[in-house]
Write a protein that holds these residues in place. Structure first.
Motif, PDB file in Angstrom:
ATOM      1  N   LEU A   1       0.721  -1.109  -0.050  1.00 34.16           N
ATOM      2  CA  LEU A   1      -0.027   0.049  -0.140  1.00 34.16           C
ATOM      3  C   LEU A   1       0.753   1.320   0.054  1.00 34.16           C
ATOM      4  N   HIS A   2       2.060   1.196   0.884  1.00 34.90           N
ATOM      5  CA  HIS A   2       2.937   2.337   0.610  1.00 34.90           C
ATOM      6  C   HIS A   2       3.414   2.479  -0.453  1.00 34.90           C
ATOM      7  N   ARG A   3       3.828   1.457  -1.475  1.00 36.01           N
ATOM      8  CA  ARG A   3       4.243   1.343  -3.006  1.00 36.01           C
ATOM      9  C   ARG A   3       3.206   2.068  -3.645  1.00 36.01           C
ATOM     10  N   ALA A   4       2.017   1.656  -3.402  1.00 31.72           N
ATOM     11  CA  ALA A   4       0.809   2.110  -4.478  1.00 31.72           C
ATOM     12  C   ALA A   4       0.296   3.532  -4.208  1.00 31.72           C
ATOM     13  N   ARG A   5       0.900   3.929  -2.795  1.00 28.46           N
ATOM     14  CA  ARG A   5       0.379   5.257  -2.621  1.00 28.46           C
ATOM     15  C   ARG A   5      -1.195   5.510  -2.285  1.00 28.46           C
ATOM     16  N   LEU A   6      -1.549   4.312  -1.505  1.00 31.37           N
ATOM     17  CA  LEU A   6      -2.996   4.258  -1.115  1.00 31.37           C
ATOM     18  C   LEU A   6      -2.975   3.957   0.477  1.00 31.37           C
ATOM     19  N   SER A   7      -4.393   4.653   0.554  1.00 34.83           N
ATOM     20  CA  SER A   7      -4.477   4.546   2.278  1.00 34.83           C
ATOM     21  C   SER A   7      -4.801   3.019   2.546  1.00 34.83           C
ATOM     22  N   PRO A   8      -4.677   2.533   3.820  1.00 30.32           N
ATOM     23  CA  PRO A   8      -5.024   1.143   4.134  1.00 30.32           C
ATOM     24  C   PRO A   8      -6.545   1.044   4.343  1.00 30.32           C
ATOM     25  N   LEU A   9      -7.292   2.189   4.730  1.00 34.48           N
ATOM     26  CA  LEU A   9      -8.477   2.298   4.992  1.00 34.48           C
ATOM     27  C   LEU A   9      -9.406   2.693   3.762  1.00 34.48           C
TER      28      LEU A   9
ATOM     29  N   HIS B   1       0.202  -3.611  -9.803  1.00 31.30           N
ATOM     30  CA  HIS B   1       1.612  -3.567 -10.036  1.00 31.30           C
ATOM     31  C   HIS B   1       2.478  -3.294  -8.673  1.00 31.30           C
ATOM     32  N   ALA B   2       1.967  -2.762  -7.749  1.00 32.18           N
ATOM     33  CA  ALA B   2       2.649  -2.608  -6.466  1.00 32.18           C
ATOM     34  C   ALA B   2       2.778  -4.324  -5.839  1.00 32.18           C
ATOM     35  N   VAL B   3       1.668  -4.864  -5.806  1.00 33.91           N
ATOM     36  CA  VAL B   3       1.490  -6.194  -5.354  1.00 33.91           C
ATOM     37  C   VAL B   3       2.882  -7.246  -5.906  1.00 33.91           C
ATOM     38  N   ILE B   4       2.672  -7.059  -7.290  1.00 31.75           N
ATOM     39  CA  ILE B   4       3.712  -7.729  -7.881  1.00 31.75           C
ATOM     40  C   ILE B   4       5.315  -7.396  -7.775  1.00 31.75           C
ATOM     41  N   ASP B   5       5.307  -6.152  -7.599  1.00 38.94           N
ATOM     42  CA  ASP B   5       7.004  -5.430  -7.679  1.00 38.94           C
ATOM     43  C   ASP B   5       7.146  -5.784  -6.248  1.00 38.94           C
ATOM     44  N   VAL B   6       6.348  -5.616  -5.007  1.00 37.41           N
ATOM     45  CA  VAL B   6       6.874  -5.670  -3.769  1.00 37.41           C
ATOM     46  C   VAL B   6       6.984  -7.239  -3.640  1.00 37.41           C
ATOM     47  N   MET B   7       6.188  -7.948  -3.794  1.00 36.15           N
ATOM     48  CA  MET B   7       6.210  -9.419  -3.514  1.00 36.15           C
ATOM     49  C   MET B   7       7.489 -10.052  -4.441  1.00 36.15           C
ATOM     50  N   THR B   8       7.741  -9.789  -5.669  1.00 34.34           N
ATOM     51  CA  THR B   8       8.844 -10.102  -6.506  1.00 34.34           C
ATOM     52  C   THR B   8      10.180  -9.821  -6.102  1.00 34.34           C
TER      53      THR B   8
ATOM     54  N   ARG C   1     -11.673   1.893   0.539  1.00 30.75           N
ATOM     55  CA  ARG C   1     -12.318   1.069   0.338  1.00 30.75           C
ATOM     56  C   ARG C   1     -12.196   0.368  -1.142  1.00 30.75           C
ATOM     57  N   SER C   2     -11.930  -1.181  -1.052  1.00 33.11           N
ATOM     58  CA  SER C   2     -11.679  -1.786  -2.209  1.00 33.11           C
ATOM     59  C   SER C   2     -12.668  -1.644  -3.300  1.00 33.11           C
ATOM     60  N   ASP C   3     -13.995  -1.362  -3.168  1.00 31.34           N
ATOM     61  CA  ASP C   3     -15.020  -1.149  -4.224  1.00 31.34           C
ATOM     62  C   ASP C   3     -15.092   0.250  -4.784  1.00 31.34           C
ATOM     63  N   ARG C   4     -14.090   0.962  -4.288  1.00 26.05           N
ATOM     64  CA  ARG C   4     -14.291   2.458  -4.496  1.00 26.05           C
ATOM     65  C   ARG C   4     -13.093   2.964  -5.339  1.00 26.05           C
ATOM     66  N   LEU C   5     -12.102   2.198  -5.599  1.00 22.19           N
ATOM     67  CA  LEU C   5     -10.845   2.804  -6.248  1.00 22.19           C
ATOM     68  C   LEU C   5     -11.351   2.780  -7.825  1.00 22.19           C
ATOM     69  N   ASN C   6     -10.564   3.770  -8.411  1.00 21.85           N
ATOM     70  CA  ASN C   6     -10.819   3.946  -9.747  1.00 21.85           C
ATOM     71  C   ASN C   6      -9.886   3.004 -10.599  1.00 21.85           C
ATOM     72  N   ASP C   7     -10.065   2.970 -11.828  1.00 16.52           N
ATOM     73  CA  ASP C   7      -9.411   1.878 -12.496  1.00 16.52           C
ATOM     74  C   ASP C   7      -7.680   2.072 -12.630  1.00 16.52           C
ATOM     75  N   GLU C   8      -7.358   3.216 -12.448  1.00 22.36           N
ATOM     76  CA  GLU C   8      -6.033   3.804 -12.306  1.00 22.36           C
ATOM     77  C   GLU C   8      -5.418   3.238 -10.890  1.00 22.36           C
ATOM     78  N   GLU C   9      -6.123   3.579 -10.026  1.00 17.85           N
ATOM     79  CA  GLU C   9      -5.823   3.183  -8.529  1.00 17.85           C
ATOM     80  C   GLU C   9      -5.633   1.814  -8.339  1.00 17.85           C
ATOM     81  N   VAL C  10      -6.682   0.704  -9.099  1.00 23.26           N
ATOM     82  CA  VAL C  10      -6.415  -0.618  -9.150  1.00 23.26           C
ATOM     83  C   VAL C  10      -5.241  -1.296  -9.804  1.00 23.26           C
TER      84      VAL C  10
END
Length: 293
Positions: A177-185, A201-208, A187-196
Motif C-alpha cells: 500500500l505504501h508503494r501504491a500510494r494508497l490508504s490502508p482504509l 503493479h505494487a503487489v507484483i513488484d513488492v512480492m517479487t 474501500r476496495s470497491d471505490r478505487l478507480n481503474d488507475e488506482e486498481v
C-alpha cells in the motif's frame, strides 16, 4: 506470519535437499500439531519426495502415490535444517522430518501453538485446503480488479484475505500500500481503474523484489532470522521513523494484537488516520493531520 516471500525462500532452500530423497520418518513432539488421522502419518515414512510447492502460505510436500503433507507455519512457526537425526528442541520444537542427509526441524515460539500438519491423499483432498485466493502475479488485470471489487472491505483487509489473494499478510500489505500510494482504509470497491492497476503493479513488484531478496540471502544455505520486521522495509514495523520517500514519521493503527503502518505524507494526503484505541482515548485531542501531530 511467514508470507509469500518467506515461504518461497524456504522452498528454494528445501528443494535441493529433499526432492528425490526418501522421507525416512516424521517425528511429532506436539500433539496439537497433527490435525488428521487418516491417512496415518506413518504412511509418509519411506516415501520419496517428488516435489514441494506453496499453497497460499502453506508448504506442501508431494510424496509418491499422491500422498501430501501440508504444513502451515502460522504466526510463530519456523524451519531449521540440521544434521541427520537431529534432536527436536525441548521447549519450542514441534516436529522433525528426517532424511538421509539431514533433518528439517519445525519450531514454534510462544505459548499459543497454532502451526498445523495435515496428511491427505489425492489432489482433490489437497484442493480442499486451498482458501481460494488468486496468485496476483499470474492473474490478468481484469481478474485482479474483479477479485478486489468483489467484496467491500478496506484495502488492508482485502489484501490479507486468503479467500481473495494468496500469500499476502500484514507485513507485506503495508509495503504494498505504501508503494501504491494508497490508504490502508480506502474501500476496495471505490478505487478507480488507475488506482486498481497501480495496486496490482505494487503487489507484483513488492512480492517479487522481496522474494528475490530473501531467496538470494539464503542461497547456498537455509533461511534464518525469518521475521515480519526488516530494516529495509519502508513502513512496516517502523512507527515513528521517517518515511524513506518523504521523510514524514511513519504512523500506525493498532487493533487487538495487530498493527498497520503507513505514511500519512505518501498515502493519505497528510491525514493521520484514527487509531482505534488512542483516538477514542484522546477524542478531540487526537491529531487530524501531520501538522497537528
Amino acid at each position: 506470519m511467514p508470507e509469500l516471500p518467506d515461504i518461497e525462500a524456504y522452498l528454494a532452500a528445501m528443494r535441493p535437499k529433499t526432492i528425490g530423497s526418501e522421507l525416512t520418518g516424521v517425528r511429532v513432539s506436539s500433539i496439537s500439531l497433527l490435525k488428521t488421522f487418516d491417512p496415518p502419518l506413518e504412511e509418509a515414512s519411506g516415501r520419496k519426495v517428488e516435489g514441494i510447492r506453496r499453497l497460499g502460505k502453506r508448504i506442501v510436500f508431494e510424496l509418491c502415490d499422491e500422498l501430501f503433507l501440508i504444513l502451515h507455519l502460522m504466526v510463530a512457526g519456523r524451519l531449521l535444517w540440521k544434521e541427520p537425526n537431529a534432536k527436536i528442541p525441548g521447549k519450542i520444537g514441534q516436529a522433525a522430518f528426517d532424511f538421509a542427509d539431514g533433518t528439517l526441524i519445525l519450531t514454534e515460539a510462544g505459548t499459543k501453538k497454532r502451526a498445523s500438519l495435515h496428511v491427505v491423499r489425492g489432489e482433490a483432498a489437497l484442493a480442499d485446503h486451498n482458501r481460494g485466493g488468486i496468485e496476483v502475479a499470474d492473474a490478468s488485470p481484469e481478474e485482479f480488479a474483479e477479485r478486489l471489487r468483489s467484496e467491500r472491505h478496506t484495502l488492508k483487509r482485502s489484501l490479507t484475505d486468503p479467500r481473495l489473494f494468496s500469500g499476502i499478510g500484514g507485513a507485506y500489505s503495508d509495503e504494498i500500500l505504501h508503494r501504491a500510494r494508497l490508504s490502508p482504509l480506502s474501500r476496495s470497491d471505490r478505487l478507480n481503474d488507475e488506482e486498481v492497476e497501480r495496486l496490482r503493479h505494487a503487489v507484483i513488484d513488492v512480492m517479487t523484489e522481496w522474494t528475490d531478496r530473501l531467496v538470494g540471502e539464503a542461497e547456498g544455505g537455509f533461511p534464518t532470522g525469518v521475521t515480519a520486521f526488516r530494516p529495509e522495509m519502508a513502513v512496516h514495523g517502523r512507527f515513528g521513523e521517517p518515511c524513506p520517500d518523504c521523510g514524514s514519521p511513519v504512523q500506525r493503527i493498532r487493533y487487538a494484537s495487530n498493527e498497520t503502518n503507513y505514511c500519512a505524507g505518501c498515502q493519505t494526503d497528510g491525514k493521520v488516520l484514527a487509531d482505534r484505541a488512542m483516538s477514542r482515548l484522546l477524542k478531540d485531542d487526537w491529531p487530524k493531520s501531520l501538522d497537528e501531530l
